[in-house]
Design a protein around this motif. Sequence first.
Motif, PDB file in Angstrom:
ATOM      1  N   SER A   1       0.839  -1.364   0.038  1.00 40.09           N
ATOM      2  CA  SER A   1      -0.137  -0.056  -0.056  1.00 40.09           C
ATOM      3  C   SER A   1       0.779   1.139   0.000  1.00 40.09           C
ATOM      4  O   SER A   1       0.479   2.272  -0.453  1.00 40.09           O
ATOM      5  CB  SER A   1      -0.783  -0.235   1.234  1.00 40.09           C
ATOM      6  N   ASP A   2       1.985   1.083   0.743  1.00 41.23           N
ATOM      7  CA  ASP A   2       3.000   2.460   0.652  1.00 41.23           C
ATOM      8  C   ASP A   2       3.512   2.540  -0.833  1.00 41.23           C
ATOM      9  O   ASP A   2       3.626   3.744  -1.403  1.00 41.23           O
ATOM     10  CB  ASP A   2       4.216   2.006   1.526  1.00 41.23           C
TER      11      ASP A   2
ATOM     12  N   GLU B   1      -6.942   7.714  -2.239  1.00 38.41           N
ATOM     13  CA  GLU B   1      -6.606   9.021  -1.086  1.00 38.41           C
ATOM     14  C   GLU B   1      -5.986  10.067  -2.071  1.00 38.41           C
ATOM     15  O   GLU B   1      -6.016  11.021  -1.844  1.00 38.41           O
ATOM     16  CB  GLU B   1      -5.772   8.510  -0.178  1.00 38.41           C
ATOM     17  N   CYS B   2      -5.256   9.356  -3.023  1.00 33.51           N
ATOM     18  CA  CYS B   2      -4.596  10.610  -3.939  1.00 33.51           C
ATOM     19  C   CYS B   2      -5.363  10.880  -5.165  1.00 33.51           C
ATOM     20  O   CYS B   2      -5.276  11.946  -5.630  1.00 33.51           O
ATOM     21  CB  CYS B   2      -2.844   9.912  -4.455  1.00 33.51           C
TER      22      CYS B   2
ATOM     23  N   ALA C   1      -3.801  -1.074  -1.150  1.00 29.56           N
ATOM     24  CA  ALA C   1      -3.270  -0.485  -2.225  1.00 29.56           C
ATOM     25  C   ALA C   1      -4.558   0.559  -2.882  1.00 29.56           C
ATOM     26  O   ALA C   1      -4.316   1.601  -3.172  1.00 29.56           O
ATOM     27  CB  ALA C   1      -2.697  -1.427  -3.210  1.00 29.56           C
TER      28      ALA C   1
ATOM     29  N   LYS D   1       0.635   4.040  -3.135  1.00 28.12           N
ATOM     30  CA  LYS D   1       0.588   5.523  -2.780  1.00 28.12           C
ATOM     31  C   LYS D   1       1.590   6.396  -3.427  1.00 28.12           C
ATOM     32  O   LYS D   1       1.355   7.591  -3.930  1.00 28.12           O
ATOM     33  CB  LYS D   1       0.471   5.654  -1.204  1.00 28.12           C
TER      34      LYS D   1
ATOM     35  N   HIS E   1      -7.082   1.702  -1.275  1.00 30.34           N
ATOM     36  CA  HIS E   1      -7.258   2.732  -0.327  1.00 30.34           C
ATOM     37  C   HIS E   1      -6.292   3.787  -0.483  1.00 30.34           C
ATOM     38  O   HIS E   1      -6.559   4.898  -0.656  1.00 30.34           O
ATOM     39  CB  HIS E   1      -7.108   2.426   1.302  1.00 30.34           C
ATOM     40  N   SER E   2      -4.967   3.414  -0.829  1.00 28.10           N
ATOM     41  CA  SER E   2      -4.003   4.328  -0.812  1.00 28.10           C
ATOM     42  C   SER E   2      -4.023   5.204  -2.401  1.00 28.10           C
ATOM     43  O   SER E   2      -3.811   6.299  -2.373  1.00 28.10           O
ATOM     44  CB  SER E   2      -2.429   3.641  -1.133  1.00 28.10           C
TER      45      SER E   2
END
Length: 445
Positions: free
Chosen positions: A150-151, A215-216, A209, A154, A211-212
């Motif tokens: 997920s990092d 978010e952007c 992932a 993002k 969700h990440s």
Amino acid sequence: MKSSFLDIIKKQRGDSNYAGDEHGGASGESGSGLPNGSAQNFMFATGIECSAPTINHGKTRRDQLEECGHYKHWKKDFELVNELGLKVLRYGLPYHKIHLGPGKYDWTFADEVMNAMKKMHVTPILDLMHFGLPDWLGNFQNPELPLHFSDYAKEVARRYPWVRYYTPVNEIYVTAKNSAKDGLWNEQLKSDKAFVTAMKNIVAASIMATHSIVECRPDAIIIQSESAEYMHEAKAEQSPEVKLLNKQRLISLDLLYAYPPDSEIFTYLMDNGMTRAEFDWFMVSEPPGYQIMGNDYYGRNEKIMKPDNTICTAEDVLGWYQITKGYYDRYKKPVMHTETNTFDPEQAPTWLWKQWINVLRMRSDGVPVLGFTWYSLIDQIDWDSGLTELNNNVIACGLYDLDRKPRPVSDAYKMLLKEYGQITIIPHGEMFEITNRDARLKVVV
């Protein structure tokens, strides 16, 4: 005899058919013509083969971007996409080369190719994980995978904010099955417990992932590419093992889309290491973003188990339509045909048209099919052994060969695109788009 209204109209306005097409709309346009990139049009695509699992217990990386020459010829590959008249490309960044460790990334190659795609007006469906992990993450038994992945997702979304379409994890079921149940790739395990562990870690990684990404990019479109599979059993008495197998193929999408499986699969998951807390976490809600269910279909996806337990290919017994219709009835998600090909280059044009007729039939029956993909642009290597053997066998399944010369299916795809390239995602889809363009409605296709 009194004059008719038509006599009066013709006398005053002339002899016209009054079709109205000169003002747009009316009887409608066919939707023919090469894709023009319009947002409401059906998405025709191809893909760059980017599988990267490990074999030999992690000692050998099968990097198809390397083996098929994309690192060397990526500019030419993008030019071929434009040459075909396509606007959309399923494209996988080399995750194992970019994510070097927690918080450590090498964007050298990614920046070069992503900037080029943007300049060339190629719209990527960005594939973030395709069968393999960076060496430092080990394999799919690693419970830290969801957070690290997920990092990475993002950072990709932040770095390329113009990208809207994503496939976080390609073919979750195939990844878990080949890695942990059939012992072919990555961890090369052969147990139900390892399979369930890989499955829950990969699905959780996809969810986190997403969700990440959202978010952007809150308007992100998530196209989950999953293998449309089925095992037929040619036996008078159906075995519980095959019945279970045909249910197991649905686990990835059940967990991803928060669809409660039946009691047999629930028990199977609980018996093989999934906790009740983990199951409840998956069932809370499906991931954010606009969700499209992509179904990949190759004739070899569909198999027959004969009375002596040997297995043969069952190509087109059900076909993409019937298998995908079952998935659609279960999950009620818009559909995309996200992968298809055949290993026989002479039969490839026929296979292309057969798959396209499946798509048209699905649309005519009211299922929203949004796109179609011939996978891949370029021939592949060693897929006759599922990448398990280093034989350097060229699989002639591409629109172009490894010298970037067209195969017969390339001309067939161009013909298809010229005929259907501007049909809308849904019939008369233009009406649902806020636009000031003149009406140019397409007929129902």
